[in-house]
Write an enzyme that holds these catalytic residues in place. Structure first.
Site, short mmCIF file in Angstrom:
data_model
loop_
_atom_site.label_atom_id
_atom_site.label_comp_id
_atom_site.label_asym_id
_atom_site.label_seq_id
_atom_site.Cartn_x
_atom_site.Cartn_y
_atom_site.Cartn_z
N ASP A 1 0.73 0.13 13.87
CA ASP A 1 1.23 1.35 14.52
C ASP A 1 1.59 1.10 15.99
O ASP A 1 2.29 1.90 16.61
CB ASP A 1 0.20 2.49 14.40
CG ASP A 1 -1.16 2.08 14.91
OD1 ASP A 1 -1.34 2.01 16.12
OD2 ASP A 1 -2.05 1.79 14.07
N ASP B 1 -7.40 -5.21 14.03
CA ASP B 1 -7.31 -3.76 13.86
C ASP B 1 -6.91 -3.49 12.41
O ASP B 1 -5.75 -3.24 12.11
CB ASP B 1 -6.28 -3.19 14.83
CG ASP B 1 -6.08 -1.70 14.62
OD1 ASP B 1 -6.93 -1.05 13.98
OD2 ASP B 1 -5.05 -1.18 15.09
N GLN C 1 0.83 -1.21 0.00
CA GLN C 1 0.00 0.00 0.00
C GLN C 1 0.86 1.26 0.00
O GLN C 1 2.07 1.20 0.19
CB GLN C 1 -0.91 -0.01 1.23
CG GLN C 1 -0.15 -0.16 2.54
CD GLN C 1 -0.98 -0.73 3.66
OE1 GLN C 1 -2.20 -0.67 3.64
NE2 GLN C 1 -0.33 -1.29 4.67
N1 SPM Z 1 -4.38 1.31 15.15
C1 SPM Z 1 -5.07 2.20 14.30
C2 SPM Z 1 -5.36 1.58 12.98
C3 SPM Z 1 -6.68 2.02 12.47
N2 SPM Z 1 -7.45 0.95 11.92
C4 SPM Z 1 -8.76 1.33 11.47
C5 SPM Z 1 -8.68 2.38 10.43
C6 SPM Z 1 -10.00 2.70 9.81
C7 SPM Z 1 -9.87 3.90 8.94
N3 SPM Z 1 -11.06 4.22 8.24
C8 SPM Z 1 -12.18 4.57 9.01
C9 SPM Z 1 -13.38 4.56 8.16
C10 SPM Z 1 -14.61 4.46 8.96
N4 SPM Z 1 -15.72 4.21 8.14
#
Ligand code: SPM
Length: 309
Positions: A114, A183, A59
């Protein structure tokens, strides 16, 4: 210094390289997050400096320093975490399942490169071992360099890092974990399969009796059909599956959901099985507390009606 250019030249070169960095989502000093998953709307953040940009094997990885939200991690053009508000997502995706479990000892995180979710998990003294499986090492490296308050999670002695595919890892580790947390980024690109039935079934098989999973569950304002479909298949795989949510200002609509499932019939996920001491809530947490735990499962009428499956 043994050889090569003096330090001042290297510093100047670094400055020039940074000035030259650009990104298609950054124009006129503003980052814009537009995506087909949230049509007709886009979060914008003012950019102070681009800190890192690369095309990894999986990515586009971008880290920039914003004017008001600290450093920001962006994958394939989508905000993953800002230093200003990441705590709400990371605390909720970790403490909802962990405090719903009476005694979690072995925890698996899929994604979360992260390190912020790890930082939260190790606040539970009962947890003996946490393994994080991240497919993209570039995310871990960039986070260690530019997001130290999240990546601090990697430094804990209970944490093991495995760079690889979550599917393959689950297949090799049946009957192993008390809690599994996924996550992931959104269901386009590398994370798409993490929202499917096969993945949920693999998580089920990797759990010990009484086990709980928690996954990134998208936004009720934007993705009710997707959430309904994931909950529907989750309920064919697990005896208990619920949707909870939290406020995350820099995610689309400022709202983010979680899907929690238990392999124990009748399990009440909405009431914590364990509490943090009030002193821990006060000193170590900024979003989650025991009241927020139960409140997170209360849905507004439009979502409640759509998700009653
Ligand atoms: N540890 C943080 C990583 C984040 N993972 C989830 C990211 C989601 C991003 N998009 C959010 C969209 C919600 N509809």
């Amino acid at each position: 210094m043994l050889q090569g250019k003096p330090d001042c030249c290297l510093a100047q070169q670094r400055r020039i390289r940074k000035q030259e960095m650009s990104h298609p989502n950054i124009k006129d000093g503003w980052f814009k997050e537009s995506q087909a998953l949230w049509p007709g709307q886009a979060m914008t953040l003012q950019v102070k400096e681009i800190l890192h940009q690369e095309k990894s094997q999986f990515q586009d990885v971008l880290v920039f320093q914003s004017t008001n939200h600290g450093n920001v991690l962006v994958l394939d053009g989508v905000i993953q975490a800002t230093e200003r508000d990441e705590f709400s997502y990371q605390e909720m995706i970790a403490h909802l399942p962990l405090n719903a479990h009476a005694n979690p000892k072995k925890v698996l995180v899929i994604g979360g490169g992260d390190g912020g979710v790890l930082r939260e998990i190790v606040k539970h003294d009962c947890v003996e071992e946490v393994t994080l499986v991240e497919i993209d090492e570039a995310v871990v490296k960039a986070s260690k360099k530019f997001l130290p308050a999240m990546a601090v999670g990697f430094q804990h002695p209970k944490v093991k890092l495995h760079i690889g595919d979550g599917f393959a890892y689950l297949k090799e580790n049946e009957n192993t974990y008390d809690v599994i947390i996924t996550d992931s980024s959104d269901p386009v690109g590398p994370a798409e399969s993490l929202f499917g039935e096969t993945f949920y079934d693999l998580m089920r098989k990797a759990l010990l009796p009484g086990g709980i999973i928690c996954t990134q569950g998208e936004c009720q304002w934007l993705h009710l059909p997707l959430i309904r479909s994931v909950l529907t298949h989750a309920r064919t795989i697990f005896p208990v599956a619920e949707y909870a949510w939290a406020s995350v200002p820099t995610y689309p609509c400022g709202n983010m959901g979680f899907i929690l499932c238990s392999n124990e019939p009748g399990k009440d996920l909405k009431t914590p099985a364990r509490y943090f001491e009030r002193s821990v809530e006060d000193k170590k947490l900024r979003y989650y507390n025991r009241e927020v735990h139960s409140a997170a499962f209360v849905l507004p009428q439009f979502a409640k009606a759509a998700l009653e499956v």
